[in-house]
Design a protein around this motif. Structure first.
Motif, PDB file in Angstrom:
ATOM      1  N   GLN A 237       6.829  -7.713   5.938  1.00 20.65           N
ATOM      2  CA  GLN A 237       5.421  -7.918   5.627  1.00 20.65           C
ATOM      3  C   GLN A 237       4.726  -8.708   6.730  1.00 20.65           C
ATOM      4  O   GLN A 237       3.612  -8.364   7.153  1.00 20.65           O
ATOM      5  CB  GLN A 237       5.267  -8.652   4.297  1.00 20.65           C
ATOM      6  CG  GLN A 237       5.618  -7.823   3.073  1.00 20.65           C
ATOM      7  CD  GLN A 237       5.458  -8.606   1.792  1.00 20.65           C
ATOM      8  OE1 GLN A 237       6.020  -9.697   1.633  1.00 20.65           O
ATOM      9  NE2 GLN A 237       4.675  -8.075   0.872  1.00 20.65           N
ATOM     10  N   LYS A 240       4.377  -6.571   9.757  1.00 21.58           N
ATOM     11  CA  LYS A 240       3.351  -5.565   9.503  1.00 21.58           C
ATOM     12  C   LYS A 240       1.963  -6.145   9.775  1.00 21.58           C
ATOM     13  O   LYS A 240       1.132  -5.531  10.462  1.00 21.58           O
ATOM     14  CB  LYS A 240       3.458  -5.105   8.052  1.00 21.58           C
ATOM     15  CG  LYS A 240       2.667  -3.860   7.716  1.00 21.58           C
ATOM     16  CD  LYS A 240       3.423  -2.616   8.087  1.00 21.58           C
ATOM     17  CE  LYS A 240       2.736  -1.376   7.578  1.00 21.58           C
ATOM     18  NZ  LYS A 240       3.318  -0.157   8.160  1.00 21.58           N
ATOM     19  N   LEU A 241       1.704  -7.317   9.266  1.00 22.14           N
ATOM     20  CA  LEU A 241       0.414  -7.968   9.463  1.00 22.14           C
ATOM     21  C   LEU A 241       0.210  -8.358  10.924  1.00 22.14           C
ATOM     22  O   LEU A 241      -0.886  -8.216  11.477  1.00 22.14           O
ATOM     23  CB  LEU A 241       0.311  -9.201   8.567  1.00 22.14           C
ATOM     24  CG  LEU A 241       0.201  -8.919   7.066  1.00 22.14           C
ATOM     25  CD1 LEU A 241       0.349 -10.204   6.266  1.00 22.14           C
ATOM     26  CD2 LEU A 241      -1.120  -8.241   6.741  1.00 22.14           C
ATOM     27  N   ASP A 244      -0.346  -5.193  13.052  1.00 18.93           N
ATOM     28  CA  ASP A 244      -1.635  -4.602  12.710  1.00 18.93           C
ATOM     29  C   ASP A 244      -2.759  -5.376  13.376  1.00 18.93           C
ATOM     30  O   ASP A 244      -3.728  -4.785  13.874  1.00 18.93           O
ATOM     31  CB  ASP A 244      -1.826  -4.588  11.198  1.00 18.93           C
ATOM     32  CG  ASP A 244      -3.173  -4.010  10.794  1.00 18.93           C
ATOM     33  OD1 ASP A 244      -3.355  -2.792  10.947  1.00 18.93           O
ATOM     34  OD2 ASP A 244      -4.051  -4.780  10.357  1.00 18.93           O
ATOM     35  N   ASN A 332      -0.445   1.220   4.732  1.00 19.24           N
ATOM     36  CA  ASN A 332      -1.088   0.702   5.940  1.00 19.24           C
ATOM     37  C   ASN A 332      -2.489   0.188   5.649  1.00 19.24           C
ATOM     38  O   ASN A 332      -2.900  -0.865   6.155  1.00 19.24           O
ATOM     39  CB  ASN A 332      -1.139   1.786   7.013  1.00 19.24           C
ATOM     40  CG  ASN A 332       0.226   2.135   7.560  1.00 19.24           C
ATOM     41  OD1 ASN A 332       1.187   1.390   7.364  1.00 19.24           O
ATOM     42  ND2 ASN A 332       0.341   3.268   8.232  1.00 19.24           N
ATOM     43  N   TYR A 334      -3.571  -0.922   2.787  1.00 16.06           N
ATOM     44  CA  TYR A 334      -3.418  -2.154   2.009  1.00 16.06           C
ATOM     45  C   TYR A 334      -3.215  -3.356   2.924  1.00 16.06           C
ATOM     46  O   TYR A 334      -3.867  -4.407   2.761  1.00 16.06           O
ATOM     47  CB  TYR A 334      -2.242  -2.027   1.045  1.00 16.06           C
ATOM     48  CG  TYR A 334      -1.850  -3.335   0.387  1.00 16.06           C
ATOM     49  CD1 TYR A 334      -2.595  -3.856  -0.659  1.00 16.06           C
ATOM     50  CD2 TYR A 334      -0.737  -4.045   0.845  1.00 16.06           C
ATOM     51  CE1 TYR A 334      -2.241  -5.070  -1.243  1.00 16.06           C
ATOM     52  CE2 TYR A 334      -0.378  -5.246   0.268  1.00 16.06           C
ATOM     53  CZ  TYR A 334      -1.137  -5.762  -0.778  1.00 16.06           C
ATOM     54  OH  TYR A 334      -0.787  -6.963  -1.349  1.00 16.06           O
ATOM     55  N   TYR A 335      -2.323  -3.222   3.906  1.00 17.38           N
ATOM     56  CA  TYR A 335      -2.054  -4.352   4.790  1.00 17.38           C
ATOM     57  C   TYR A 335      -3.208  -4.611   5.757  1.00 17.38           C
ATOM     58  O   TYR A 335      -3.390  -5.739   6.215  1.00 17.38           O
ATOM     59  CB  TYR A 335      -0.736  -4.140   5.536  1.00 17.38           C
ATOM     60  CG  TYR A 335       0.451  -4.482   4.662  1.00 17.38           C
ATOM     61  CD1 TYR A 335       0.791  -5.803   4.413  1.00 17.38           C
ATOM     62  CD2 TYR A 335       1.197  -3.481   4.050  1.00 17.38           C
ATOM     63  CE1 TYR A 335       1.854  -6.129   3.593  1.00 17.38           C
ATOM     64  CE2 TYR A 335       2.261  -3.797   3.219  1.00 17.38           C
ATOM     65  CZ  TYR A 335       2.580  -5.125   2.992  1.00 17.38           C
ATOM     66  OH  TYR A 335       3.626  -5.455   2.158  1.00 17.38           O
ATOM     67  N   VAL A 338      -5.411  -6.782   3.558  1.00 19.72           N
ATOM     68  CA  VAL A 338      -4.828  -8.123   3.462  1.00 19.72           C
ATOM     69  C   VAL A 338      -5.009  -8.869   4.776  1.00 19.72           C
ATOM     70  O   VAL A 338      -5.385 -10.048   4.802  1.00 19.72           O
ATOM     71  CB  VAL A 338      -3.332  -8.041   3.099  1.00 19.72           C
ATOM     72  CG1 VAL A 338      -2.679  -9.417   3.188  1.00 19.72           C
ATOM     73  CG2 VAL A 338      -3.155  -7.455   1.710  1.00 19.72           C
ATOM     74  N   GLY A 339      -4.756  -8.171   5.892  1.00 21.79           N
ATOM     75  CA  GLY A 339      -4.895  -8.802   7.198  1.00 21.79           C
ATOM     76  C   GLY A 339      -6.311  -9.201   7.522  1.00 21.79           C
ATOM     77  O   GLY A 339      -6.552 -10.210   8.194  1.00 21.79           O
TER      78      GLY A 339
END
Length: 352
Positions: A237, A240-241, A244, A332, A334-335, A338-339
């Motif tokens: 996670q 991923k952030l 991204d 993708n 979703y993150y 969030v990011g």
């Protein structure tokens, strides 16, 4: 890479000196287990520099003890007052400046080489004209078995940037297992262009300095690095952030290509569903065509993915592949959302 007479230059047999830079932050337990595996490589000419980033555990004691056993081990520290900078970029810069060899390999304290010949396989790529060698790193197998989507997403991520290196269109690499020449680092003023970002010590730097001719990738099994986390899902996670966020600073046409690739995936699924529903109500022949198209794509997916997973020691999937393929874009997105709400924490300072 080509020689003067136009032929391919495979590898060098020259044992060039290399400095292994190991970033450590509260990694005493990892260093005690994995650092000896680096220090005992079957390579004649190397040093290991552990850069201690303000650790509050027994990291210093562990490295000091190992220094008494290995003549080629050294350690250095990051000053506590360096609060307004990316500490990892500062740590790597300190390590690179302290290194005595012209080639450095970067890794982390929670990484272990897959074999005794890790350095040999990475270093064999430094023929004339090659300045960067990207190695492969994967999360340990236990986490992959528990989190199949993590394994799938990581493999697809690696497959993309490795494919672009092989196509001589390098746009990034990962810092778990990454080698380059020191002159390249200092010629381009290190990480100076992105000091306002906590991240980007690997992908953004390589994005700036890689060319079509100066980069190679090494994929032989003994050249791999295994990355160990207590919680692979949480680590994934965070990665991923991080990637991204930094992807917005990459200069590459790859972003457009990846976006188009995702778009074609959804256009395919929508088309198949529409054709199947139309055939179900009007003519079953069209439903059969829809199923055949889906089956052909599924077969190609299975062949490509499973061969890649086998080659790169990842989790081999089967019936979950189309599900993961369909849901990847939603994950993708979703993150990205969030990011977007946590972007400020990625800056050491904000620029206008």
């Amino acid at each position: 890479m080509k020689s003067v007479d136009g032929g391919y230059v495979p590898y060098t047999k020259e044992p060039y000196g290399v400095s292994v830079i190991v970033y450590a932050k509260n990694d005493a337990e990892h260093l005690g287990v994995y650092l000896p595996q680096i220090l005992t490589q079957n390579y004649p000419n190397f040093e290991v520099i552990v850069v201690n980033d303000g650790s509050t555990d027994e990291t210093r004691d562990i490295v000091t003890r190992l220094e008494s056993e290995y003549d080629n081990l050294y350690q250095t520290y990051i000053p506590d007052e360096a609060r307004s900078l990316s500490r990892k970029k500062l740590a790597l810069t300190v390590g690179i400046k302290a290194s005595k060899y012209d080639i450095v390999i970067l890794t982390n304290a929670n990484c272990s080489p897959a074999g005794k010949n890790w350095l040999s396989y990475m270093m064999r790529n430094f023929v004339e004209g090659v300045d960067i060698v990207a190695g492969y790193a994967y999360m340990d197998g236990a986490g992959q078995k528990k989190r199949r989507y993590v394994a799938y997403d990581r493999l697809m991520f690696v497959l993309r940037y490795v494919s672009y290196i092989l196509l001589r269109k390098t746009y990034m690499a990962e810092g778990y297992n990454l080698a380059y020449r020191k002159y390249l680092f200092f010629k381009n003023k290190g990480f100076s262009r992105h000091l306002n970002l906590h991240y980007g010590d690997d992908d953004l730097f390589i994005n700036e300095v890689a060319t079509s001719d100066n980069t190679r990738v090494e994929l032989s099994p003994e050249s791999w690095m295994v990355v160990h986390y207590e919680n692979n899902f949480k680590a994934w996670q965070e990665l991923k952030l991080r990637y991204d966020f930094t992807s917005g600073y990459l200069n590459s046409n790859s972003k457009i290509m990846f976006g188009l690739e995702r778009l074609t995936v959804y256009l395919f699924y929508v088309s198949v569903i529409v054709l199947f529903v139309y055939g179900f109500y009007c003519n079953l022949f069209f439903s059969g065509i829809a199923l055949l198209l889906w089956l052909l794509r599924f077969i190609v997916q299975v062949i490509v993915y499973r061969r890649t997973a086998k080659r790169l020691s990842s989790n081999r999937l089967f019936f979950l592949l189309p599900i993961f393929d369909f849901m990847q874009t939603f994950v993708n997105v979703y993150y990205k959302i969030v990011g977007a709400y946590s972007r400020n924490k990625n800056f050491t300072w904000k620029t206008r």
